[in-house]
Design a protein around this motif. Structure first.
Motif, PDB file in Angstrom:
ATOM      1  N   TYR A  31      49.361  37.547  30.762  1.00  0.00           N
ATOM      2  CA  TYR A  31      49.901  38.795  31.296  1.00  0.00           C
ATOM      3  C   TYR A  31      50.576  38.559  32.647  1.00  0.00           C
ATOM      4  CZ  TYR A  31      47.646  41.726  27.759  1.00  0.00           C
ATOM      5  OH  TYR A  31      47.270  42.321  26.580  1.00  0.00           O
ATOM      6  N   ALA A  32      49.940  37.761  33.500  1.00  0.00           N
ATOM      7  CA  ALA A  32      50.490  37.499  34.831  1.00  0.00           C
ATOM      8  C   ALA A  32      51.795  36.721  34.750  1.00  0.00           C
ATOM      9  CB  ALA A  32      49.468  36.740  35.674  1.00  0.00           C
ATOM     10  N   MET A  33      51.862  35.761  33.848  1.00  0.00           N
ATOM     11  CA  MET A  33      53.068  34.937  33.713  1.00  0.00           C
ATOM     12  C   MET A  33      54.258  35.752  33.226  1.00  0.00           C
ATOM     13  SD  MET A  33      51.457  31.388  32.167  1.00  0.00           S
ATOM     14  CE  MET A  33      53.023  30.522  32.165  1.00  0.00           C
ATOM     15  N   TYR A  34      53.978  36.820  32.461  1.00  0.00           N
ATOM     16  CA  TYR A  34      55.056  37.683  31.972  1.00  0.00           C
ATOM     17  C   TYR A  34      55.224  38.939  32.822  1.00  0.00           C
ATOM     18  CZ  TYR A  34      55.472  34.784  27.808  1.00  0.00           C
ATOM     19  OH  TYR A  34      55.692  33.725  26.956  1.00  0.00           O
ATOM     20  N   GLY A  35      54.564  38.968  33.975  1.00  0.00           N
ATOM     21  CA  GLY A  35      54.721  40.088  34.886  1.00  0.00           C
ATOM     22  C   GLY A  35      54.013  41.353  34.475  1.00  0.00           C
ATOM     23  N   LEU A  36      53.046  41.245  33.545  1.00  0.00           N
ATOM     24  CA  LEU A  36      52.346  42.425  33.051  1.00  0.00           C
ATOM     25  C   LEU A  36      50.998  42.619  33.739  1.00  0.00           C
ATOM     26  CD1 LEU A  36      53.050  41.933  29.226  1.00  0.00           C
ATOM     27  CD2 LEU A  36      54.312  43.351  30.853  1.00  0.00           C
ATOM     28  N   GLN A  37      50.621  41.688  34.609  1.00  0.00           N
ATOM     29  CA  GLN A  37      49.352  41.782  35.324  1.00  0.00           C
ATOM     30  C   GLN A  37      49.618  41.576  36.812  1.00  0.00           C
ATOM     31  OE1 GLN A  37      45.734  42.163  34.393  1.00  0.00           O
ATOM     32  NE2 GLN A  37      46.067  42.624  36.552  1.00  0.00           N
ATOM     33  N   THR A  38      49.408  42.626  37.606  1.00  0.00           N
ATOM     34  CA  THR A  38      49.655  42.530  39.031  1.00  0.00           C
ATOM     35  C   THR A  38      48.374  42.119  39.762  1.00  0.00           C
ATOM     36  OG1 THR A  38      49.163  44.887  39.305  1.00  0.00           O
ATOM     37  CG2 THR A  38      51.466  44.269  38.953  1.00  0.00           C
ATOM     38  N   GLY A  39      48.555  41.479  40.897  1.00  0.00           N
ATOM     39  CA  GLY A  39      47.421  41.110  41.733  1.00  0.00           C
ATOM     40  C   GLY A  39      46.810  39.761  41.423  1.00  0.00           C
ATOM     41  N   PHE A  40      47.195  39.157  40.308  1.00  0.00           N
ATOM     42  CA  PHE A  40      46.620  37.863  39.918  1.00  0.00           C
ATOM     43  C   PHE A  40      47.691  36.789  40.051  1.00  0.00           C
ATOM     44  CE2 PHE A  40      45.551  34.553  36.799  1.00  0.00           C
ATOM     45  CZ  PHE A  40      44.266  34.244  37.222  1.00  0.00           C
ATOM     46  N   ASP A  41      47.401  35.767  40.833  1.00  0.00           N
ATOM     47  CA  ASP A  41      48.313  34.645  41.022  1.00  0.00           C
ATOM     48  C   ASP A  41      47.907  33.526  40.061  1.00  0.00           C
ATOM     49  OD1 ASP A  41      49.870  32.522  41.807  1.00  0.00           O
ATOM     50  OD2 ASP A  41      49.559  32.826  43.959  1.00  0.00           O
ATOM     51  N   TYR A  42      48.699  33.335  39.023  1.00  0.00           N
ATOM     52  CA  TYR A  42      48.323  32.365  37.994  1.00  0.00           C
ATOM     53  C   TYR A  42      48.439  30.912  38.473  1.00  0.00           C
ATOM     54  CZ  TYR A  42      53.403  32.148  37.190  1.00  0.00           C
ATOM     55  OH  TYR A  42      54.768  32.021  37.334  1.00  0.00           O
ATOM     56  N   THR A  43      48.960  30.710  39.682  1.00  0.00           N
ATOM     57  CA  THR A  43      49.048  29.348  40.214  1.00  0.00           C
ATOM     58  C   THR A  43      47.799  28.966  41.009  1.00  0.00           C
ATOM     59  OG1 THR A  43      50.117  30.022  42.295  1.00  0.00           O
ATOM     60  CG2 THR A  43      51.549  29.593  40.389  1.00  0.00           C
ATOM     61  N   LYS A  44      46.884  29.921  41.207  1.00  0.00           N
ATOM     62  CA  LYS A  44      45.696  29.663  42.020  1.00  0.00           C
ATOM     63  C   LYS A  44      44.424  29.787  41.191  1.00  0.00           C
ATOM     64  CE  LYS A  44      47.722  31.387  46.357  1.00  0.00           C
ATOM     65  NZ  LYS A  44      47.570  32.387  47.448  1.00  0.00           N
ATOM     66  N   ASP A  45      43.362  29.168  41.690  1.00  0.00           N
ATOM     67  CA  ASP A  45      42.040  29.269  41.069  1.00  0.00           C
ATOM     68  C   ASP A  45      41.530  30.700  41.222  1.00  0.00           C
ATOM     69  OD1 ASP A  45      39.189  29.175  40.626  1.00  0.00           O
ATOM     70  OD2 ASP A  45      39.284  27.010  40.918  1.00  0.00           O
ATOM     71  N   PRO A  46      41.008  31.306  40.159  1.00  0.00           N
ATOM     72  CA  PRO A  46      40.467  32.676  40.257  1.00  0.00           C
ATOM     73  C   PRO A  46      39.395  32.820  41.338  1.00  0.00           C
ATOM     74  CG  PRO A  46      40.671  32.038  37.968  1.00  0.00           C
ATOM     75  CD  PRO A  46      40.953  30.812  38.779  1.00  0.00           C
ATOM     76  N   LYS A  47      38.668  31.731  41.630  1.00  0.00           N
ATOM     77  CA  LYS A  47      37.627  31.801  42.647  1.00  0.00           C
ATOM     78  C   LYS A  47      38.206  31.912  44.061  1.00  0.00           C
ATOM     79  CE  LYS A  47      34.145  29.250  40.000  1.00  0.00           C
ATOM     80  NZ  LYS A  47      33.275  28.056  39.940  1.00  0.00           N
ATOM     81  N   ASP A  48      39.494  31.594  44.194  1.00  0.00           N
ATOM     82  CA  ASP A  48      40.143  31.638  45.502  1.00  0.00           C
ATOM     83  C   ASP A  48      40.974  32.909  45.692  1.00  0.00           C
ATOM     84  OD1 ASP A  48      39.082  29.137  46.062  1.00  0.00           O
ATOM     85  OD2 ASP A  48      40.820  28.087  45.240  1.00  0.00           O
ATOM     86  N   GLN A  49      40.812  33.883  44.788  1.00  0.00           N
ATOM     87  CA  GLN A  49      41.586  35.118  44.874  1.00  0.00           C
ATOM     88  C   GLN A  49      40.644  36.317  44.891  1.00  0.00           C
ATOM     89  OE1 GLN A  49      45.154  35.299  42.261  1.00  0.00           O
ATOM     90  NE2 GLN A  49      44.360  33.421  41.342  1.00  0.00           N
ATOM     91  N   VAL A  50      40.802  37.162  45.884  1.00  0.00           N
ATOM     92  CA  VAL A  50      39.960  38.358  45.986  1.00  0.00           C
ATOM     93  C   VAL A  50      40.492  39.437  45.047  1.00  0.00           C
ATOM     94  CG1 VAL A  50      39.126  40.182  47.515  1.00  0.00           C
ATOM     95  CG2 VAL A  50      39.320  37.845  48.363  1.00  0.00           C
ATOM     96  N   TYR A  51      39.604  39.942  44.220  1.00  0.00           N
ATOM     97  CA  TYR A  51      39.963  41.016  43.286  1.00  0.00           C
ATOM     98  C   TYR A  51      39.722  42.391  43.897  1.00  0.00           C
ATOM     99  CZ  TYR A  51      39.676  44.172  39.285  1.00  0.00           C
ATOM    100  OH  TYR A  51      39.857  45.220  38.434  1.00  0.00           O
ATOM    101  N   ASP A  52      38.604  42.547  44.567  1.00  0.00           N
ATOM    102  CA  ASP A  52      38.226  43.827  45.161  1.00  0.00           C
ATOM    103  C   ASP A  52      37.961  43.623  46.651  1.00  0.00           C
ATOM    104  OD1 ASP A  52      36.856  46.154  46.039  1.00  0.00           O
ATOM    105  OD2 ASP A  52      36.197  46.588  44.003  1.00  0.00           O
ATOM    106  N   GLN A  53      38.830  44.191  47.476  1.00  0.00           N
ATOM    107  CA  GLN A  53      38.703  43.995  48.916  1.00  0.00           C
ATOM    108  C   GLN A  53      37.419  44.610  49.464  1.00  0.00           C
ATOM    109  OE1 GLN A  53      40.552  42.169  50.782  1.00  0.00           O
ATOM    110  NE2 GLN A  53      42.216  41.712  49.354  1.00  0.00           N
ATOM    111  N   GLU A  54      36.962  45.699  48.856  1.00  0.00           N
ATOM    112  CA  GLU A  54      35.763  46.376  49.362  1.00  0.00           C
ATOM    113  C   GLU A  54      34.496  45.582  49.088  1.00  0.00           C
ATOM    114  OE1 GLU A  54      35.446  50.371  48.043  1.00  0.00           O
ATOM    115  OE2 GLU A  54      37.383  51.005  48.868  1.00  0.00           O
ATOM    116  N   THR A  55      34.372  45.066  47.878  1.00  0.00           N
ATOM    117  CA  THR A  55      33.156  44.331  47.514  1.00  0.00           C
ATOM    118  C   THR A  55      33.259  42.845  47.798  1.00  0.00           C
ATOM    119  OG1 THR A  55      33.918  43.922  45.238  1.00  0.00           O
ATOM    120  CG2 THR A  55      32.735  45.997  45.662  1.00  0.00           C
ATOM    121  N   GLY A  56      34.502  42.355  47.923  1.00  0.00           N
ATOM    122  CA  GLY A  56      34.696  40.923  48.121  1.00  0.00           C
ATOM    123  C   GLY A  56      34.673  40.128  46.833  1.00  0.00           C
TER     124      GLY A  56
END
Length: 516
Positions: free
Chosen positions: A94-119
């Motif tokens: 989805y991210a590679m085709y622009g259908l998923q915002t907020g997710f950087d497919y070039t980075k490890d999911p563990k290095d990307q914050v999904y929810d700023q409030e909870t961390g």
């Protein structure tokens, strides 16, 4: 020295302790014993560490250690890793085709914050999704087994196709099948266990689809849904003439024009003033009753785009002016000018309302075989000779079909082997749910929607793509009713699934730590 005195002397020496050579020898013996003990302990630790490493690398622990328990079913880290990978791959695509915002497919999911409030990271989010998905599968599997449900022929065929793909997809891309499985489904996954998971999923999917397809609805149900969603289901006819204000950042040679932000903003304001003036002029002339097509021809390149008498369902109306279009007070001939700011560009839409209705005409399903027209290199249009050759080939293929079994199945087989439309050839040339708002070429659409059409009808239709050998399959419900049925079915299925999963809780355990 007398014997008794010699004895006393030895006793005195003994009571004073060993001499230095004896002491040194004893110290060395003790040290050697300590060293031996230490080396033995270190050796045991090293052997244990090597053994643990080998076991970890083999995946034995991960395949056996529980990561999550759902009701009475225990799932290992290998199981949860599989479902995590499914969630990750879907998000990645989805991210590679622009259908998923907020997710950087070039980075490890563990290095990307999904929810700023909870961390929470994207890893946390995807892992939670995997657990939820697994919980649903567990509940539906238990329900299917309790009811004695057996997978259908279609479901088994789909599973068989998946397994065939699994057995062949690694060739040319991986060294072995197991390497492909570990790469895509987790380092702890084995072929046999993957088959177990696929079989379980296939049963659940087939069971869910069967239940979902069983829902039926009355005309009253459809009418009720329509009244609540008429803006999305009605068809609207409008004409739109659009202008766009923008700033050129490159010259006629393609070189970048150096401009400050202030200069760009000033240039955009000037472009907006010019575009707005033209838009207001077009609006006034439309309100005066002039023809949209005539105005489009007159203003030509000043316009960004023109759409004349376009009919589309409400859910597809341009959101910039959909609220105006949906207004129940709207009358045929009404005209409006709507502005839309996209950030770096500014749009002016001049819109004329031309009608609103509920399209109750049936949809159509056809099969077709496309014979493309050849053209000479550099030519925009085929020659008459090339057109005649394409038509002759289409007539020959139709005659070939008519001389054989002349059934829908034989037509589908011919489409698979002979159609130049690669998009539909794999499905036997099938095009389903054709309506008046479908984006197919007019000649193709008009043949399919002819009210006199009967199942089994054939014909040859010319379009800009070549010649289409047509086979009429059937008529179906109008689009709005199909949309209503799909939405109602989704609502009922969701309620059924929520009831089926009620009470199913997931308890995470130590094996969760092995899910990467």
């Amino acid at each position: 020295m007398s014997a008794s005195r010699e004895k006393k002397t030895r006793q005195g020496q003994t009571s004073q302790g060993p001499d230095e050579r004896v002491q040194e020898r004893q110290r060395k013996q003790k040290a050697d014993r300590r060293s031996s003990i230490l080396y033995a302990v270190v050796g045991v630790i090293c052997v244990a560490a090597i053994a643990v490493t080998l076991v970890l690398n083999s995946g034995l622990i991960q395949r056996s250690m529980t990561a999550v328990t759902i009701q009475d079913t225990k799932y290992s880290a290998a199981d949860l890793q599989y479902y995590y990978n499914v969630m990750y791959q879907n998000t990645l695509q989805y991210a590679m085709y622009g259908l998923q915002t907020g997710f950087d497919y070039t980075k490890d999911p563990k290095d990307q914050v999904y929810d700023q409030e909870t961390g929470d990271t994207w890893y946390d989010h995807l892992l939670d999704g995997a657990v939820d998905y697994l919980t649903t599968i567990t509940a539906l599997y238990d329900k299917a087994v309790a009811e004695g449900y057996a997978i259908s022929e279609d479901g088994q065929a789909a599973l068989d196709e998946t397994v065939t793909t699994l057995n062949n997809a690694w060739v040319g891309q991986y060294n072995t099948r197991n390497e492909m499985i570990r790469s895509n489904y987790g380092p702890y996954m084995t072929y046999d266990h993957l088959l177990e998971l696929l079989e379980r999923e296939a049963l659940v999917s087939d069971y869910a689809s069967t239940n979902k397809a069983a829902y039926t609805y009355s005309q009253a149900d459809y009418e009720s849904y329509y009244q609540e969603n008429k803006d999305a289901l009605d068809t609207f006819t409008t004409s739109q003439l659009a202008l766009r204000a923008s700033v050129n950042t490159t010259d006629e040679n393609g070189d970048t024009i150096e401009m400050t932000e202030e200069e760009q903003a000033a240039a955009l304001e000037e472009a907006k003033t010019q575009a707005q003036a033209v838009a207001q002029e077009v609006e006034a002339r439309l309100q005066a009753g002039e023809d949209p097509q005539t105005l489009s021809d007159e203003y030509g390149e000043e316009l960004y785009s023109t759409v004349i008498s376009s009919t589309r369902v409400g859910s597809s109306v341009n959101s910039a002016y959909s609220e105006w279009v949906f207004d129940s007070a709207r009358q045929n001939g009404d005209v409006t000018l709507v502005e839309y700011d996209s950030g770096s560009m500014y749009y002016y839409y001049v819109v004329r309302f031309e009608g609103r209705a509920l399209d109750d005409s049936p949809s159509a399903s056809v099969r077709h075989i496309l014979v493309s027209q050849e053209t000479d290199e550099g030519a925009d249009e085929p020659t008459q000779e090339q057109l005649d050759a394409a038509l002759a080939e289409a007539e020959s293929l139709l005659a070939e079909w008519q001389a054989g079994e002349a059934t829908e199945d034989s037509f589908a087989a011919l489409a698979q082997s002979s159609s130049d439309d690669t998009g539909s050839a794999t499905s036997g040339g099938l095009i389903s749910n054709i309506t008046s708002t479908s984006s197919y070429v007019d000649s193709f659409k008009e043949w399919a929607l002819d009210a006199s059409r009967q199942p089994g009808d054939t014909g040859i239709v010319e379009s800009e793509y070549g010649y289409h050998i047509m086979y009429y399959v059937s008529s179906g419900d109008p689009t709005w009713k199909q949309t209503a049925a799909s939405a109602l079915r989704e609502e009922d299925y969701t309620a059924w699934e929520e009831e089926a999963t009620s009470g199913y809780e997931a308890v995470t355990e130590f094996g969760m730590n092995f899910v990467a």
